[in-house]
Design an enzyme around this catalytic site. Structure first.
Site, PDB file in Angstrom:
ATOM      1  N   TYR A 140       0.827  -1.212   0.000  1.00  0.00           N
ATOM      2  CA  TYR A 140       0.000   0.000   0.000  1.00  0.00           C
ATOM      3  C   TYR A 140       0.858   1.258   0.000  1.00  0.00           C
ATOM      4  CZ  TYR A 140      -4.648  -2.039   0.926  1.00  0.00           C
ATOM      5  OH  TYR A 140      -5.843  -2.693   0.843  1.00  0.00           O
ATOM      6  N   LYS A 190       3.127 -15.329   2.183  1.00  0.00           N
ATOM      7  CA  LYS A 190       3.322 -15.989   0.890  1.00  0.00           C
ATOM      8  C   LYS A 190       4.820 -16.250   0.752  1.00  0.00           C
ATOM      9  CE  LYS A 190       1.809 -17.453  -3.159  1.00  0.00           C
ATOM     10  NZ  LYS A 190       0.978 -18.677  -3.296  1.00  0.00           N
ATOM     11  N   ASP A 222      -2.923 -18.252   0.159  1.00  0.00           N
ATOM     12  CA  ASP A 222      -3.910 -18.917  -0.712  1.00  0.00           C
ATOM     13  C   ASP A 222      -4.592 -20.048   0.039  1.00  0.00           C
ATOM     14  OD1 ASP A 222      -1.436 -20.201  -0.716  1.00  0.00           O
ATOM     15  OD2 ASP A 222      -1.442 -20.682  -2.857  1.00  0.00           O
ATOM     16  N   ASP A 246      -6.399  -7.153   4.131  1.00  0.00           N
ATOM     17  CA  ASP A 246      -7.524  -6.498   3.460  1.00  0.00           C
ATOM     18  C   ASP A 246      -8.405  -7.536   2.787  1.00  0.00           C
ATOM     19  OD1 ASP A 246      -9.075  -4.377   2.291  1.00  0.00           O
ATOM     20  OD2 ASP A 246      -8.041  -4.791   0.411  1.00  0.00           O
ATOM     21  N   ASP A 250     -12.489  -9.142   4.061  1.00  0.00           N
ATOM     22  CA  ASP A 250     -13.758  -9.155   3.315  1.00  0.00           C
ATOM     23  C   ASP A 250     -14.336 -10.570   3.258  1.00  0.00           C
ATOM     24  OD1 ASP A 250     -13.422  -6.407   2.749  1.00  0.00           O
ATOM     25  OD2 ASP A 250     -14.366  -6.651   0.780  1.00  0.00           O
TER      26      ASP A 250
HETATM   27  C1  IPM Z   1     -10.415  -1.351   4.060  1.00  0.00           C
HETATM   28  C2  IPM Z   1     -10.632  -0.684   2.737  1.00  0.00           C
HETATM   29  C3  IPM Z   1      -9.439   0.228   2.452  1.00  0.00           C
HETATM   30  C4  IPM Z   1      -8.193  -0.615   2.420  1.00  0.00           C
HETATM   31  C5  IPM Z   1      -9.579   1.059   1.170  1.00  0.00           C
HETATM   32  C6  IPM Z   1     -10.843   1.891   1.158  1.00  0.00           C
HETATM   33  C7  IPM Z   1      -8.382   1.939   0.956  1.00  0.00           C
HETATM   34  O1  IPM Z   1     -10.813  -1.623   1.731  1.00  0.00           O
HETATM   35  O2  IPM Z   1     -10.284  -0.648   5.077  1.00  0.00           O
HETATM   36  O3  IPM Z   1     -10.428  -2.583   4.110  1.00  0.00           O
HETATM   37  O4  IPM Z   1      -7.892  -1.237   1.390  1.00  0.00           O
HETATM   38  O5  IPM Z   1      -7.492  -0.653   3.429  1.00  0.00           O
HETATM   39 MN    MN Z   2     -10.953  -3.676   2.454  1.00  0.00          MN
END
Ligand code: IPM
Ligand code: MN
Length: 365
Positions: A140, A190, A222, A246, A250
């Site tokens: 990042y 990884k 993975d 990240d 999700d």
């Molecule tokens: C998160 C979001 C952020 C990230 C984005 C909006 C920059 O996806 O907080 O998970 O990737 O960190």
């Molecule tokens: Mn995210």
């Protein structure tokens, strides 16, 4: 008095921040604490008004507050802007300025939501894990990060770097947390491909020596993604670098029934912490009054506990959420088939009412 900086941001950010403020006012009334709120601009809205996704004034506001609550940033309106003007750059900027390198993302399946999870009930039952995501390093932030033209062709470069200090400090956070949980740390990397992951693994082994009571295991990312779907309830503390964290969080959101359920806290070594729900700005449902305020409420719960030491308040908020869900209250994202659902404000009102009842009951009892 506690000074709280509010960064509502874009999309559904303002709607859920409004609900969170009402909750914190309720908290204040019950425990006799004053929360002073001050709002700052960040993300796309800040680009529109100040031509930058992170105005200086917002940075100062955050630095002078006791804690920061952020909604979400981003949206299609700003998707075509160059990198430095993207809403997300504002969020990354504030994380970096505040040095909030430790992002805690608990993934908890509330029992009455087990049918909202895409996995079979028996598989996902008991899911309760913690992703410790490194937040201010890795791909990042690594430099160079740019476009070049090489032999007439366009080339894009991102750089994945980690220093040993950055790796060690996030590992210490994970091991300390593991001591309060099941005394297991799973480090995800990884290492079969990335040099940064090989350093990460070495450091994990070294840091582990200081925590002989905690078991360390490693998993390739993975494989971790696959195992999270196959046996999510066997995980406890997962520590991993920025981008893997990240992606896996999700996935965690889906497992827990909806990304609209996941809170997070971003901590530094000293200085104010930044609290942000894991979900994004959800531009498709913004302004419709249907966003799920639960992730934001659970985020407030983390703030109460981690920044202010109000552990009871935190417990009451979590329990209020659980009771509302047990009684069948659902926002749209949590419904299965043609289940009934309520809007953002109604969900917020129900949870706050339950919070009040719980808090008053215990304080008088
Ligand atoms: C998160 C979001 C952020 C990230 C984005 C909006 C920059 O996806 O907080 O998970 O990737 O960190
Ligand atoms: Mn995210």
């Amino acid at each position: 008095m506690k000074k709280i900086a509010l960064l509502p941001g874009d999309g559904i950010g303002p709607e859920i921040t409004k609900e969170a403020v009402l909750l914190m006012e309720e908290v204040g009334a019950v425990i006799g604490e004053t929360f002073q709120f001050q709002e700052g601009a960040i993300g796309g809205g800040a680009v529109d008004r100040y031509s930058t996704p992170l105005p200086e004034e917002t940075i100062r506001l955050c630095q002078h507050s006791d804690a920061i609550l952020m909604g979400a940033v981003g949206g299609p309106k700003w998707d075509r802007l160059p990198g430095h003007l993207r809403p997300e750059t504002g969020l990354l900027g504030i994380r970096k300025v505040l040095n909030v390198f430790a992002n805690l993302r608990p993934v908890h399946l509330f029992p009455s939501l087990s049918s909202s999870s895409p996995l079979k009930e028996e598989r996902v039952k008991g899911l309760d894990l913690m992703i410790v995501r490194e937040l201010t390093g890795g791909i990042y932030f690594g430099q160079p990060k740019e476009r070049r033209t090489v032999e007439g062709k366009e080339v894009a470069v991102d750089t994945l770097t980690y220093t040993e200090d950055e790796i060690e400090r996030i590992l210490h956070v994970a091991f300390k947390l593991a001591r309060k949980r099941k005394k297991e740390v799973l480090s995800v990397d990884k290492a079969n491909v990335l040099e940064s992951s090989r350093l990460w693994r070495e450091k994990a082994e070294q840091v582990a020596l200081a925590y002989p009571d905690v078991t360390l295991t490693h998993m390739l990312v993975d494989s971790a993604a696959m195992q999270l779907v196959l046996k999510p309830n066997t995980f406890d503390v997962i520590v991993t670098e920025n981008m893997f964290g990240d992606i896996l969080s999700d996935l965690g959101g889906a497992l827990a029934g909806s990304l609209g359920m996941l809170p997070s806290a971003s901590l530094s070594e000293n200085g104010p912490s930044l609290y942000e729900p894991v979900h994004g700005s959800a531009p498709d449902i913004a302004g419709k009054g249907i966003a799920n305020p639960v992730a934001m409420f659970l985020t407030v719960s983390m703030m109460m506990e981690l920044s202010f030491g109000f552990t009871e308040v935190s417990r009451w908020i979590n329990q209020a959420v659980e009771e509302a869900l047990d009684e069948g209250y659902r926002t749209k994202d949590l419904t299965v088939g043609d289940e009934k659902w309520v809007g953002t404000e109604e969900m917020g009102r129900v949870i706050r009412e339950k919070f009040r009842t719980l808090a008053k009951g215990e304080r008088n009892g």
